[in-house]
Enzyme design. Structure first.
Site, mmCIF file in Angstrom:
data_model
loop_
_atom_site.group_PDB
_atom_site.id
_atom_site.type_symbol
_atom_site.label_atom_id
_atom_site.label_comp_id
_atom_site.label_asym_id
_atom_site.label_seq_id
_atom_site.Cartn_x
_atom_site.Cartn_y
_atom_site.Cartn_z
ATOM 1 N N HIS A 172 0.880 -1.188 0.000
ATOM 2 C CA HIS A 172 0.000 0.000 0.000
ATOM 3 C C HIS A 172 0.911 1.228 0.000
ATOM 4 C CE1 HIS A 172 -3.535 2.305 0.588
ATOM 5 N NE2 HIS A 172 -3.855 2.017 1.832
ATOM 6 N N HIS B 296 -2.357 -1.894 -9.718
ATOM 7 C CA HIS B 296 -3.311 -1.305 -8.793
ATOM 8 C C HIS B 296 -4.583 -2.136 -8.833
ATOM 9 C CE1 HIS B 296 -5.781 1.726 -6.807
ATOM 10 N NE2 HIS B 296 -4.647 2.240 -6.388
ATOM 11 N N ASP C 194 2.897 5.632 -6.517
ATOM 12 C CA ASP C 194 4.160 5.500 -5.793
ATOM 13 C C ASP C 194 5.380 5.421 -6.696
ATOM 14 O OD1 ASP C 194 3.132 5.540 -3.190
ATOM 15 O OD2 ASP C 194 2.444 3.481 -3.410
#
Ligand code: ACO
Length: 437
Positions: free
Chosen positions: A268, A307, A363
């Site tokens: 995450h 994702h 990210d």
């Protein structure tokens, strides 16, 4: 006119049921009536990891993962990132509308007013080992605020909730900066209320002996944009933890700490730190094909890729890539960018990634930018948690005000033993089978 219902035939009994379809969903509880006999519990759905289960109705954030769309309260993320400040977006997420000039001024003042930490919080943080991970310090300190503000337990009092919301949004940068300075062995810096939210955070991180810290405006704006991009993302792992814990009416400090704990995991919000480790491991552009081969053979994952919801380019990653370019003009180019660009180029062409619709996520580029700005990788997830606190709190408000919500309590499919005879100690010989331990 087609009917908005679903007809189900239970082939075990031959019986037919009609259940309503609302907003493209059926209520799981509508299945409970489907039984083989009066003793039967009734049909359940089995959905590990909530792959196809809506747990709430929400009007905060909209995502279309196939098209790569993200909107807060109806406004596209791209417009908000370009035109707003983070506190403006925080107001939008929490209250549903963009603030007027006067509302924003007042809101900014109120958040600024709550940036100080109680001295006992500072002492609490000093108790951590010198090299404690900043996320461990963040999670624990946010939870510890519950002990400082016991009135926060009155979660059904709207005014009380709003006070705790302001406190949390005001204090999370202060906690994060203290965690950083503790790691560095630097003395703590108290907030400077003349500065904007991002500038004040930078001040608390990096002020040394100068009488007044002046943030580079490009870097301060970049940080503010990153905060906007990370502010909410509907029912992700951390938000689900927030809602789940808060559904027991735990106070917002404890619930936010739980959400932050979920965020800390490498799948995450912890992924941004892992991306940097991966880029370090790869080293140079030439090693990218060999690394991609390792990923395709299943030895490792391409961190910052993939994702649960986006099956297209994460819209946040696009904005971060653009923002990173502005940052590099000030800081100089992070050499890791070349490795990242090469990874992206190869991955976006490679059948393995194309077939699985794996694209860079939020990210992938944020860490490279943060590193160029002077952040240590261990701080990256904290930089995610600061703005996400706003999303968690918006979702908390929605949960508390939703009459349909109750304490979160999933069902299970029991796979263990049936009733067994107790074995006295003297008769236990063989080690217990692994499955029973
Ligand atoms: N690298 C290589 N292969 C991947 C990756 C990846 N990063 N992500 C998914 N896959 C593969 C899986 O192995 C699987 O392949 P298979 O069908 O051959 O078994 C397929 O793609 C589907 O992946 P799932 O794991 O089923 O997807 P899920 O939705 O459960 O996981 C997740 C999503 C956790 C984000 C995953 O893509 C991942 O681990 N990515 C790397 C970690 C990361 O960047 N996390 C940050 C996400 S953004 C955020 O939370 C803020």
């Amino acid at each position: 006119m087609p009917e908005n219902t679903l007809t189900i035939t239970d082939n075990r009994t031959g019986q037919t049921y009609t259940v309503p379809i609302e907003d493209g969903a059926i209520r799981a509880m509508a299945l409970r009536q489907i039984k083989t006999d009066a003793e039967d519990f009734g049909l359940m759905t089995y959905d590990p990891a909530f792959m196809n289960t809506a747990s709430c109705r929400s009007s905060i954030t909209y995502i279309d993962g196939d098209k790569g769309i993200l909107r807060y309260r109806g406004y596209p993320i791209e417009v908000l990132a370009e035109r707003c400040t983070f506190l403006e977006v925080a107001f939008l997420l929490l209250f549903g509308e963009l603030p007027t000039q006067a509302e924003l001024k007042n809101w900014t003042h109120e958040i600024t007013y709550h940036t100080m930490l109680h001295e006992s919080t500072k002492k609490f943080m000093e108790g951590f080992r010198y090299d404690a991970h900043p996320m461990a310090m963040f999670v624990s300190t946010v939870a510890a605020l519950s002990g400082i503000y016991p009135e926060s337990k009155q979660v059904h009092d709207a005014n009380n909730r709003l006070l705790q919301i302001k406190r949390l949004i005001g204090k999370v940068p202060s906690i994060s900066a203290m965690a950083y300075r503790h790691n560095m062995g630097f003395p703590y810096v108290y907030p400077d209320n003349d500065l904007s939210y991002a500038e004040n955070f930078m001040n608390m991180l990096w002020k040394m002996v100068e009488p007044k810290y002046v943030a580079n405006p490009v870097l301060a704006r970049a940080l503010d944009i990153l905060f906007i991009l990370h502010a909410d993302h509907e029912q992700n792992c951390g938000t689900n933890a927030m809602r789940s814990v808060a559904s027991s009416h735990a106070d917002p400090y404890l619930s936010t700490a739980a959400a932050a704990a979920a965020l800390a995991g490498p799948l995450h919000g912890g992924a941004n730190e892992e991306v940097l480790k991966m880029l370090d491991e790869i080293g140079t552009k030439d090693n990218v094909p060999a690394y991609i081969k390792k990923v395709k053979e299943g030895h490792t994952k391409l961190m910052g890729f993939g994702h649960r919801v986006y099956k297209n380019y994460d819209p946040r990653a696009k904005i971060i890539k653009w923002t990173a370019e502005q940052v590099f003009e000030v800081t100089g180019r992070n050499p890791k960018l070349d490795v990242a660009l090469e990874l992206e180029r190869i991955a976006l062409e490679d059948e393995y990634f194309v077939k699985r619709k794996l694209y860079p996520n939020v990210d992938f580029y944020s860490g490279i930018m943060y590193q160029a700005m002077g952040f240590k990788p261990a701080m990256f997830t904290v930089l995610f948690a600061i703005p996400r606190t706003v999303g968690w709190l918006s979702q908390w408000q929605e949960l508390i005000n939703d009459p349909e919500q109750k304490i979160a309590r999933p069902r299970q499919i029991y796979t263990g033993y049936g009733k067994r005879e107790f074995v006295p100690m003297e008769k236990r010989t063989a080690p217990a089978p692994v499955a029973a331990r």
